[in-house]
Write an enzyme that holds these catalytic residues in place. Structure first.
Site, mmCIF file in Angstrom:
data_model
loop_
_atom_site.group_PDB
_atom_site.id
_atom_site.type_symbol
_atom_site.label_atom_id
_atom_site.label_comp_id
_atom_site.label_asym_id
_atom_site.label_seq_id
_atom_site.Cartn_x
_atom_site.Cartn_y
_atom_site.Cartn_z
ATOM 1 C CG HIS A 1 -1.948 1.008 1.311
ATOM 2 N ND1 HIS A 1 -1.699 2.325 1.633
ATOM 3 C CD2 HIS A 1 -3.283 0.928 1.103
ATOM 4 C CE1 HIS A 1 -2.835 2.997 1.627
ATOM 5 N NE2 HIS A 1 -3.812 2.182 1.303
ATOM 6 C CG ASP B 1 0.533 -2.064 6.408
ATOM 7 O OD1 ASP B 1 -0.408 -2.155 7.214
ATOM 8 O OD2 ASP B 1 0.427 -1.439 5.325
ATOM 9 C CD GLN C 1 -6.722 -4.606 4.003
ATOM 10 O OE1 GLN C 1 -7.587 -5.458 4.222
ATOM 11 N NE2 GLN C 1 -7.041 -3.346 3.743
ATOM 12 C CE LYS D 1 -7.265 -0.157 5.967
ATOM 13 N NZ LYS D 1 -8.217 0.083 4.871
ATOM 14 C CB CYS E 1 -3.478 3.113 -1.809
ATOM 15 S SG CYS E 1 -4.121 4.770 -1.545
#
Length: 429
Positions: free
Chosen positions: A129, A207, A210, A233, A372
């Protein structure tokens, strides 16, 4: 596969999300498949935030009146809940930030400026991303280091050998990668890749934006150095995210933002910073948002992260199989055993924005654009994709509605070959 085989009582869960009963502009029942961009909030989160505003809101820390003490207690309780959710060894390692993007920028500006210099390498995946690309490009501009990328193969995968080879070739100071791709849906082996990087002396940032909504985080088992994720999220509010870092690393890093809250003393000659975690939380923190995040994480924990993951895998597998059966549709991502509930795709001769608009007319909300991940889209030779992303409150029936709508897109546009001029999308997730 029918609903009775699913691991969750979705009908009961959906009662906790009033927005899911909304009708789309076309008057059709809403099918919300834009969860990779942002999830919806259950009543538990909405109620927790409302109670704070109605009953005990005040600024936190240093206040010695009743409301401040109540707010401070709730705010620090949220930090403890986050630490438990991530299996952190101490709350000192949990820093509240404005989101994943702010958390990564904090690491780049504090740890990065301190430890990287000309000739050093930051290693990323091509599927990252922009939030895990742009801060490193900015760091490279400041200190003269460079950013390198690991490519995907023809199956939209990155294997251990490719990672090991890239680490050996580039000898990175930092390996920063997403635990799961927001476009491909691919779930990466965090623990194995972290070990490979550490063996080469690299620091590792994960990261988990997700990953946190969908499967169990365990920062101690992963053995990473930094892990970040966003509240919105994981069924929580916007405006809050988490930076987890090893306590020894955070202790050694200079504070990024300066101001109230992060100081111990201030004089006309300078200042001394507070200890962790306040050291990285300058200004008035996201108090009510933290309380909402705590409610969200408790809600997900009660449902069970393993149950959530299994449910999404089943929905995603059904959607993947159905898309591959529609003529003229290409799935942009690996086969279901390598990914969760995200399915990105292109329809031959139809721009992703037209696909999204048509699906909206059928009540189905998906995301269209580059999500993104422009370097990834450039690498695979497409300017934009449509993305359907499931969550635990979605159903098999909704997957079938989605698949029928995509089939109808093909029937509607295939003969005309309608195509929009390619243009940069403003999609942010």
């Amino acid at each position: 596969m029918n609903a009775s085989t699913l691991p969750l009582d979705v009908a009961k869960i959906r009662d906790d999300f009033p927005i899911l009963n909304t009708q789309s502009a076309s008057g059709r029942p809403l099918v919300y498949f834009d969860n990779a961009a942002s999830t919806q909030r259950p009543n538990a989160v909405i109620d927790a935030m409302s109670r704070c505003y109605q009953e005990y809101y005040s600024n936190v820390h240093r206040g010695i009146h009743t409301l401040s003490e109540a707010s401070t207690g709730a705010y620090e309780s949220a930090r403890a809940t986050v630490a438990s959710f991530m299996n952190a060894s101490t709350t000192n390692e949990v820093i509240f930030a404005a989101g994943t993007t702010a958390a990564i920028n904090t690491v780049a500006r504090s740890w990065g400026d301190q430890h990287l210099s000309s000739g050093d390498v930051i290693l990323l995946l091509i599927s990252e991303h922009h939030a895990n690309i742009v801060p490193w490009h900015q760091l490279a501009e400041r200190v003269g280091c460079r950013v390198e990328f690991i490519a995907i193969n023809d199956d939209f995968l990155i294997d251990d050998e490719a990672v090991a080879s890239a680490i050996q070739t580039h000898q990175p100071k930092l390996f920063a990668f997403g635990a799961a791709s927001n476009t491909l849906g691919t779930e990466y082996p965090v623990k194995r890749w972290t070990q490979l990087a550490h063996e080469a002396g690299a620091t590792v940032l994960i990261d988990a934006a997700q990953a946190a909504p969908h499967w169990q985080l365990d920062v101690q088992d992963w053995n990473a150095d930094f892990v970040v994720f966003s509240g919105h999220k994981v069924c929580g509010p916007t405006g809050i995210g988490v930076l987890w870092g090893r306590e020894s690393l955070l202790d050694s890093m200079p504070p990024f933002l300066g101001g109230g809250g992060m100081i111990d003393t201030v004089t006309t000659d300078g200042f001394t910073s507070h200890s962790l975690p306040e050291k990285f939380e300058a200004g008035t923190p996201p108090i009510v948002e933290a309380i909402g995040l705590e409610a969200a994480l408790k809600y997900l924990t009660e449902i069970g992260m393993d149950n959530i993951h299994a449910h999404e895998r089943q929905l995603g597998s059904r959607a993947d199989a159905g898309l591959r059966e529609i003529a003229g549709v290409r799935v942009i991502g690996p086969t279901p055993e390598h990914k969760g509930g995200i399915n990105s795709f292109v329809v031959e001769g139809v721009h992703a924005h037209d696909v999204s608009q048509f699906l909206d007319g059928q009540g189905v909300a998906v995301r269209a654009g580059h999500h993104c991940t422009m370097p990834l889209h450039n690498a695979i030779g497409v300017s934009a994709t449509s993305r359907a992303s499931c969550y635990f409150y979605n159903t098999m029936d909704e997957v079938d509605v989605f698949l029928q709508a995509v089939s109808d897109v093909r029937d509607r546009f295939a003969k005309t070959g309608r195509r929009r001029r390619s243009r940069a999308s403003r999609s942010e997730t």
